[in-house]
Design a protein around this motif. Sequence first.
Motif, PDB file in Angstrom:
ATOM      1  N   VAL A  35       0.880  -1.164   0.000  1.00 11.02           N
ATOM      2  CA  VAL A  35       0.000   0.000   0.000  1.00 11.02           C
ATOM      3  C   VAL A  35       0.917   1.213   0.000  1.00 11.02           C
ATOM      4  CG1 VAL A  35      -1.816   1.252   1.220  1.00 11.02           C
ATOM      5  CG2 VAL A  35      -1.784  -1.251   1.268  1.00 11.02           C
ATOM      6  N   GLU A  36       1.125   1.775  -1.179  1.00 10.29           N
ATOM      7  CA  GLU A  36       2.109   2.849  -1.295  1.00 10.29           C
ATOM      8  C   GLU A  36       1.812   3.733  -2.495  1.00 10.29           C
ATOM      9  OE1 GLU A  36       5.730   0.591  -1.783  1.00 10.29           O
ATOM     10  OE2 GLU A  36       5.607   0.770  -3.963  1.00 10.29           O
ATOM     11  N   GLN A  37       2.395   4.906  -2.463  1.00  7.55           N
ATOM     12  CA  GLN A  37       2.215   5.873  -3.536  1.00  7.55           C
ATOM     13  C   GLN A  37       2.708   5.327  -4.873  1.00  7.55           C
ATOM     14  OE1 GLN A  37       4.460   7.831  -5.506  1.00  7.55           O
ATOM     15  NE2 GLN A  37       6.302   6.780  -4.776  1.00  7.55           N
ATOM     16  N   HIS A  38       1.977   5.676  -5.911  1.00  7.72           N
ATOM     17  CA  HIS A  38       2.400   5.364  -7.281  1.00  7.72           C
ATOM     18  C   HIS A  38       2.226   6.586  -8.168  1.00  7.72           C
ATOM     19  CE1 HIS A  38       2.597   1.142  -6.100  1.00  7.72           C
ATOM     20  NE2 HIS A  38       3.174   0.904  -7.254  1.00  7.72           N
ATOM     21  N   THR A  43      -3.123   4.232  -8.272  1.00  9.05           N
ATOM     22  CA  THR A  43      -3.612   4.246  -6.898  1.00  9.05           C
ATOM     23  C   THR A  43      -2.664   3.506  -5.947  1.00  9.05           C
ATOM     24  OG1 THR A  43      -4.874   2.185  -7.017  1.00  9.05           O
ATOM     25  CG2 THR A  43      -5.945   4.179  -7.835  1.00  9.05           C
ATOM     26  N   MET A  44      -2.960   3.653  -4.660  1.00  8.05           N
ATOM     27  CA  MET A  44      -2.120   3.064  -3.616  1.00  8.05           C
ATOM     28  C   MET A  44      -2.034   1.539  -3.708  1.00  8.05           C
ATOM     29  SD  MET A  44      -0.929   5.544  -1.780  1.00  8.05           S
ATOM     30  CE  MET A  44      -1.250   7.282  -2.057  1.00  8.05           C
ATOM     31  N   TYR A  74      -0.513  -5.494   2.347  1.00  4.89           N
ATOM     32  CA  TYR A  74       0.565  -4.710   2.949  1.00  4.89           C
ATOM     33  C   TYR A  74       1.926  -5.344   2.723  1.00  4.89           C
ATOM     34  CZ  TYR A  74      -3.319  -2.405   5.244  1.00  4.89           C
ATOM     35  OH  TYR A  74      -4.494  -1.735   5.484  1.00  4.89           O
ATOM     36  N   SER A  77       7.315  -0.804   2.581  1.00  5.38           N
ATOM     37  CA  SER A  77       7.254   0.423   1.770  1.00  5.38           C
ATOM     38  C   SER A  77       7.832   1.636   2.481  1.00  5.38           C
ATOM     39  CB  SER A  77       5.798   0.708   1.386  1.00  5.38           C
ATOM     40  OG  SER A  77       5.251  -0.350   0.646  1.00  5.38           O
ATOM     41  N   HIS A  80       8.961   4.753   0.626  1.00  7.62           N
ATOM     42  CA  HIS A  80       7.963   5.623  -0.015  1.00  7.62           C
ATOM     43  C   HIS A  80       7.213   6.487   1.008  1.00  7.62           C
ATOM     44  CE1 HIS A  80       8.052   3.819  -4.081  1.00  7.62           C
ATOM     45  NE2 HIS A  80       8.310   2.693  -3.443  1.00  7.62           N
ATOM     46  N   GLU A  81       7.577   6.405   2.269  1.00  6.82           N
ATOM     47  CA  GLU A  81       6.740   6.996   3.320  1.00  6.82           C
ATOM     48  C   GLU A  81       6.688   8.525   3.299  1.00  6.82           C
ATOM     49  OE1 GLU A  81       6.448   3.748   6.902  1.00  6.82           O
ATOM     50  OE2 GLU A  81       8.194   5.064   6.881  1.00  6.82           O
ATOM     51  N   GLY A  85      -0.123   8.724   1.791  1.00 10.41           N
ATOM     52  CA  GLY A  85      -0.917   7.527   1.529  1.00 10.41           C
ATOM     53  C   GLY A  85      -0.214   6.220   1.769  1.00 10.41           C
ATOM     54  N   THR A  86       1.095   6.236   1.864  1.00 12.07           N
ATOM     55  CA  THR A  86       1.867   5.005   2.008  1.00 12.07           C
ATOM     56  C   THR A  86       1.707   4.425   3.413  1.00 12.07           C
ATOM     57  OG1 THR A  86       3.493   5.736   0.376  1.00 12.07           O
ATOM     58  CG2 THR A  86       4.188   4.024   1.931  1.00 12.07           C
TER      59      THR A  86
END
Length: 257
Positions: A35-38, A43-44, A74, A77, A80-81, A85-86
């Motif tokens: 679940v991370e930014q793209h 989307t996450m 999950y 990530s 990417h924090e 959203g990450t």
Amino acid sequence: MGTDHGAIHLAHLTTEDARAAQRAAKVALLPVGAVEQHGPHLTMLTDARIAEAFAHRLGAELGSDAIVCPLLPYGLSEHHERFAGTLSLTPPTFIAVMLDLVASLKAQGIDKVIIVNGHGGNIDALSLVVRRARSELGVLAASMMWAKLADDVCAEEAAGPAYGHACELETSLAMVLAPELVKVERIRPATVRSGLNPISAPHGQVDIAVRFDELTEDGVYGDPTKANTETGERILTSALQRAVAFARRFLHSGTVV
């Protein structure tokens, strides 16, 4: 009965159906993502949905020999924090959860597991998971990811040396496997930062802890303006063919080689 174009999905089964499916199955497919930014256009859940869709395709090819487990969205990530959203697990937690799931599958009578991974940041931890699954749990496990399965095709289709996240490749694959993820009107030209050291950048020879905000302004590493469904189909075809070939040998063999 819990099927989707030939795939058998554990999530759709009653316990009675599951008993019969587990008796027939030779392997469990366990999709895992992140679940991370793209970036601005994906989307996450991009990594998670791609892993899930790929596992469904693989399960359809294997039929009753495989059970497709519910997605674990999950992953790892932390790099990417700094983008909103990450959400991330820590490596010990992630490894422990994966091993718990493998142990639970063994308790249900399944002693071969293929982890279908959708996130590059999970690869190192999953290599430990499959090793520990064998040595500690007596389970033959394997981990695969589309980008590694089709690494030659990805290198050919990449617009340049900087690619690997929300790029022309991942965006193309998402267009094929999960088009609802792609906000086409938000696709923008690449914002990869200049001056990166090629020896330690992604795909380099030295591994260092790089955060994605150090690589790119908007979270995209690559050029999604070059994405198209034709590229996505070529990547998917190559990755799936290799995944099926491996899986059929893996589930019918008494060893991993």
